[in-house]
Design a protein around this motif. Structure first.
Motif, PDB file in Angstrom:
ATOM      1  N   SER A   4      80.169 -10.307   3.743  1.00 35.42           N
ATOM      2  CA  SER A   4      79.920  -8.972   4.268  1.00 35.42           C
ATOM      3  C   SER A   4      78.858  -8.256   3.449  1.00 35.42           C
ATOM      4  CB  SER A   4      81.216  -8.150   4.231  1.00 35.42           C
ATOM      5  OG  SER A   4      80.935  -6.784   4.464  1.00 35.42           O
ATOM      6  N   PRO A   5      77.915  -7.578   4.113  1.00 31.15           N
ATOM      7  CA  PRO A   5      76.916  -6.820   3.351  1.00 31.15           C
ATOM      8  C   PRO A   5      77.522  -5.631   2.617  1.00 31.15           C
ATOM      9  CG  PRO A   5      76.743  -6.316   5.689  1.00 31.15           C
ATOM     10  CD  PRO A   5      77.706  -7.475   5.559  1.00 31.15           C
ATOM     11  N   PHE A   6      78.764  -5.298   2.952  1.00 34.75           N
ATOM     12  CA  PHE A   6      79.447  -4.182   2.305  1.00 34.75           C
ATOM     13  C   PHE A   6      80.318  -4.618   1.126  1.00 34.75           C
ATOM     14  CE2 PHE A   6      78.752  -2.945   6.737  1.00 34.75           C
ATOM     15  CZ  PHE A   6      78.011  -1.783   6.560  1.00 34.75           C
ATOM     16  N   ASP A   7      80.310  -5.908   0.834  1.00 33.77           N
ATOM     17  CA  ASP A   7      81.076  -6.430  -0.298  1.00 33.77           C
ATOM     18  C   ASP A   7      80.372  -6.039  -1.595  1.00 33.77           C
ATOM     19  OD1 ASP A   7      82.588  -7.822  -2.114  1.00 33.77           O
ATOM     20  OD2 ASP A   7      82.053  -9.816  -1.356  1.00 33.77           O
ATOM     21  N   LEU A   8      81.066  -5.318  -2.470  1.00 27.14           N
ATOM     22  CA  LEU A   8      80.477  -4.852  -3.715  1.00 27.14           C
ATOM     23  C   LEU A   8      80.909  -5.679  -4.923  1.00 27.14           C
ATOM     24  CD1 LEU A   8      80.758  -0.966  -3.259  1.00 27.14           C
ATOM     25  CD2 LEU A   8      78.902  -2.508  -2.597  1.00 27.14           C
ATOM     26  N   SER A   9      81.456  -6.850  -4.681  1.00 30.56           N
ATOM     27  CA  SER A   9      81.877  -7.706  -5.788  1.00 30.56           C
ATOM     28  C   SER A   9      80.694  -8.004  -6.703  1.00 30.56           C
ATOM     29  CB  SER A   9      82.436  -9.026  -5.249  1.00 30.56           C
ATOM     30  OG  SER A   9      83.576  -8.799  -4.440  1.00 30.56           O
ATOM     31  N   GLY A  10      80.909  -7.844  -8.002  1.00 28.33           N
ATOM     32  CA  GLY A  10      79.858  -8.083  -8.974  1.00 28.33           C
ATOM     33  C   GLY A  10      78.992  -6.882  -9.264  1.00 28.33           C
ATOM     34  N   LYS A  11      79.178  -5.794  -8.513  1.00 19.76           N
ATOM     35  CA  LYS A  11      78.391  -4.581  -8.730  1.00 19.76           C
ATOM     36  C   LYS A  11      79.177  -3.579  -9.572  1.00 19.76           C
ATOM     37  CE  LYS A  11      75.640  -4.844  -4.462  1.00 19.76           C
ATOM     38  NZ  LYS A  11      74.324  -5.065  -5.121  1.00 19.76           N
ATOM     39  N   VAL A 233      80.150   3.416  -0.075  1.00 22.77           N
ATOM     40  CA  VAL A 233      80.091   1.953  -0.039  1.00 22.77           C
ATOM     41  C   VAL A 233      78.784   1.497   0.606  1.00 22.77           C
ATOM     42  CG1 VAL A 233      81.141  -0.120   0.956  1.00 22.77           C
ATOM     43  CG2 VAL A 233      82.584   1.665  -0.060  1.00 22.77           C
ATOM     44  N   TYR A 234      78.401   2.138   1.686  1.00 19.70           N
ATOM     45  CA  TYR A 234      77.144   1.783   2.358  1.00 19.70           C
ATOM     46  C   TYR A 234      75.958   1.921   1.409  1.00 19.70           C
ATOM     47  CZ  TYR A 234      73.015   2.363   5.309  1.00 19.70           C
ATOM     48  OH  TYR A 234      71.751   2.263   5.853  1.00 19.70           O
ATOM     49  N   LEU A 235      75.873   3.036   0.709  1.00 19.95           N
ATOM     50  CA  LEU A 235      74.718   3.285  -0.148  1.00 19.95           C
ATOM     51  C   LEU A 235      74.708   2.417  -1.398  1.00 19.95           C
ATOM     52  CD1 LEU A 235      74.379   7.163   0.186  1.00 19.95           C
ATOM     53  CD2 LEU A 235      72.934   5.386   1.213  1.00 19.95           C
ATOM     54  N   ALA A 236      75.866   1.949  -1.821  1.00 19.94           N
ATOM     55  CA  ALA A 236      75.931   1.051  -2.977  1.00 19.94           C
ATOM     56  C   ALA A 236      75.713  -0.404  -2.588  1.00 19.94           C
ATOM     57  CB  ALA A 236      77.285   1.195  -3.674  1.00 19.94           C
ATOM     58  N   SER A 237      75.788  -0.695  -1.307  1.00 23.30           N
ATOM     59  CA  SER A 237      75.792  -2.079  -0.847  1.00 23.30           C
ATOM     60  C   SER A 237      74.420  -2.543  -0.382  1.00 23.30           C
ATOM     61  CB  SER A 237      76.783  -2.232   0.313  1.00 23.30           C
ATOM     62  OG  SER A 237      76.243  -1.658   1.501  1.00 23.30           O
ATOM     63  N   ASP A 238      74.328  -3.853  -0.154  1.00 24.40           N
ATOM     64  CA  ASP A 238      73.091  -4.435   0.359  1.00 24.40           C
ATOM     65  C   ASP A 238      72.821  -4.012   1.799  1.00 24.40           C
ATOM     66  OD1 ASP A 238      72.822  -5.701  -2.072  1.00 24.40           O
ATOM     67  OD2 ASP A 238      73.703  -7.596  -1.383  1.00 24.40           O
ATOM     68  N   ALA A 239      73.811  -3.441   2.461  1.00 24.85           N
ATOM     69  CA  ALA A 239      73.606  -2.985   3.834  1.00 24.85           C
ATOM     70  C   ALA A 239      72.569  -1.872   3.916  1.00 24.85           C
ATOM     71  CB  ALA A 239      74.931  -2.510   4.428  1.00 24.85           C
ATOM     72  N   SER A 240      72.361  -1.137   2.817  1.00 23.43           N
ATOM     73  CA  SER A 240      71.393  -0.034   2.805  1.00 23.43           C
ATOM     74  C   SER A 240      70.106  -0.410   2.076  1.00 23.43           C
ATOM     75  CB  SER A 240      72.012   1.204   2.151  1.00 23.43           C
ATOM     76  OG  SER A 240      72.331   0.958   0.791  1.00 23.43           O
ATOM     77  N   ALA A 241      69.802  -1.706   2.016  1.00 22.33           N
ATOM     78  CA  ALA A 241      68.668  -2.197   1.228  1.00 22.33           C
ATOM     79  C   ALA A 241      67.330  -1.603   1.647  1.00 22.33           C
ATOM     80  CB  ALA A 241      68.608  -3.725   1.308  1.00 22.33           C
ATOM     81  N   TYR A 242      67.213  -1.126   2.900  1.00 19.38           N
ATOM     82  CA  TYR A 242      65.936  -0.585   3.389  1.00 19.38           C
ATOM     83  C   TYR A 242      66.068   0.895   3.764  1.00 19.38           C
ATOM     84  CZ  TYR A 242      61.280  -1.138   5.528  1.00 19.38           C
ATOM     85  OH  TYR A 242      59.943  -1.063   5.825  1.00 19.38           O
ATOM     86  N   HIS A 243      67.076   1.537   3.225  1.00 18.15           N
ATOM     87  CA  HIS A 243      67.364   2.932   3.582  1.00 18.15           C
ATOM     88  C   HIS A 243      67.179   3.813   2.351  1.00 18.15           C
ATOM     89  CE1 HIS A 243      70.057   5.566   6.361  1.00 18.15           C
ATOM     90  NE2 HIS A 243      69.047   6.251   5.866  1.00 18.15           N
ATOM     91  N   THR A 244      66.154   4.629   2.350  1.00 19.09           N
ATOM     92  CA  THR A 244      65.894   5.457   1.175  1.00 19.09           C
ATOM     93  C   THR A 244      65.253   6.775   1.581  1.00 19.09           C
ATOM     94  OG1 THR A 244      65.009   5.379  -1.100  1.00 19.09           O
ATOM     95  CG2 THR A 244      63.551   4.604   0.655  1.00 19.09           C
ATOM     96  N   GLY A 245      65.410   7.787   0.719  1.00 16.22           N
ATOM     97  CA  GLY A 245      64.805   9.093   0.955  1.00 16.22           C
ATOM     98  C   GLY A 245      65.502   9.931   2.006  1.00 16.22           C
ATOM     99  N   ASP A 246      66.738   9.592   2.321  1.00 20.21           N
ATOM    100  CA  ASP A 246      67.441  10.270   3.410  1.00 20.21           C
ATOM    101  C   ASP A 246      68.428  11.303   2.867  1.00 20.21           C
ATOM    102  OD1 ASP A 246      68.135  10.877   5.993  1.00 20.21           O
ATOM    103  OD2 ASP A 246      68.863   8.873   6.508  1.00 20.21           O
ATOM    104  N   SER A 247      68.841  12.204   3.744  1.00 15.99           N
ATOM    105  CA  SER A 247      69.870  13.200   3.435  1.00 15.99           C
ATOM    106  C   SER A 247      70.958  13.073   4.488  1.00 15.99           C
ATOM    107  CB  SER A 247      69.292  14.614   3.444  1.00 15.99           C
ATOM    108  OG  SER A 247      68.326  14.777   2.424  1.00 15.99           O
ATOM    109  N   PHE A 248      72.152  12.687   4.068  1.00 19.15           N
ATOM    110  CA  PHE A 248      73.264  12.456   4.983  1.00 19.15           C
ATOM    111  C   PHE A 248      74.138  13.697   5.066  1.00 19.15           C
ATOM    112  CE2 PHE A 248      71.947   8.355   3.433  1.00 19.15           C
ATOM    113  CZ  PHE A 248      72.085   7.494   4.516  1.00 19.15           C
ATOM    114  N   VAL A 249      74.158  14.340   6.226  1.00 15.48           N
ATOM    115  CA  VAL A 249      75.004  15.508   6.453  1.00 15.48           C
ATOM    116  C   VAL A 249      76.383  15.029   6.876  1.00 15.48           C
ATOM    117  CG1 VAL A 249      75.353  17.589   7.824  1.00 15.48           C
ATOM    118  CG2 VAL A 249      73.044  16.965   7.064  1.00 15.48           C
TER     119      VAL A 249
END
Length: 257
Positions: A4-11, A233-249
């Motif tokens: 899973s791209p949301f797996d944070l094992s090792g992080k 979890v999304y922002l710490a994970s590889d799932a957000s690898a191309y997501h930057t500079g955003d503001s989440f309301v």
């Protein structure tokens, strides 16, 4: 099939203000997703309780006392975090304070302005700077996240100092997103609405306030710390690898209605 791209094992994730409210909600979800977690807070008893809570996930958990408004304290806490956990892959600059004196802007004391700036803006700067230095030197990228507020984008009468800090945080995050992208480091901001925390407890407990505000939230409830677990979890994970500079309301639709 890959994991899973949301797996944070090792992080490893660092959450300032992680001993309660939004911070604890994020820290809990990060640990449950497999990350080792460091939380910083100024209240030793709350730190201990949060550490015990998070340790039940079976992950390594470090809880440190740190006043993020003190540059030396941040540097020392970050160094201790690295000694204990070895690295930081995701840093959530979440610690903050609220505008306690609801005086008019014209009557706002300079000391009150500086009190809020010291924690909300200076603290975010010290924290994110320490994390950015580490991530750039280590290589391999990372994720920087700052907790801002709807006050940054909506009018906040008698609370201009708080709003200014949160607007500054968003601007800082956007700059970091551009500057650090070459290092594979992402930077994003969270904009909470009305969330049940110690900071908002007084307002939410006021029947007149609740009667005026709650009907304006389409979800018809106050937010909770747990509502920030998924985005953390999304922002710490590889799932957000191309997501930057955003503001989440994250406000249950309050800003739309």
């Amino acid at each position: 099939m890959g994991g899973s791209p949301f797996d944070l094992s090792g992080k490893v994730a660092l959450v300032t203000g992680g001993n309660g409210g939004i911070g604890l909600g994020m820290a809990r979800a990060l640990a449950e997703a497999g990350a080792d977690v460091a939380i910083w807070g100024t209240n030793a008893a709350k730190n201990a309780a949060a550490r015990a809570d998070l340790a039940r996930t079976g992950r390594r958990v470090v809880a440190l006392e740190c006043d993020v408004g003190e540059e030396a304290a941040v540097e020392a806490a970050f160094a201790e975090t690295l000694r204990a956990l070895g690295r930081v892959d995701a840093c959530f600059a979440n610690a903050g304070t609220y505008g306690g004196r609801r005086t008019s802007f014209a009557e706002m004391p300079a000391a009150e302005w500086r009190r809020v700036m010291r924690v909300n803006l200076d603290g975010a700067f010290f924290t994110l700077r320490a994390a950015a230095r580490h991530m750039v030197a280590r290589g391999g990228g990372g994720s920087l996240v700052a907790t801002a507020s709807l006050a940054a984008i909506e009018g906040a009468p008698r609370n201009e100092h708080y709003a200014a800090t949160k607007g500054g945080v968003i601007a800082m995050i956007r700059g970091l997103a551009v500057e650090l992208a070459r290092h594979g480091i992402r930077a994003n901001a969270l904009l909470p609405g009305w969330i049940e925390t110690e900071m908002t407890a007084g307002a939410i407990a006021d029947p007149r306030f609740a009667a005026a505000v709650l009907p304006r939230i389409p979800m018809r409830r106050w937010g909770t710390g747990a509502d920030f677990g998924g985005i953390a979890v999304y922002l710490a994970s590889d799932a957000s690898a191309y997501h930057t500079g955003d503001s989440f309301v994250i406000d249950g639709g309050y800003s739309l209605f």
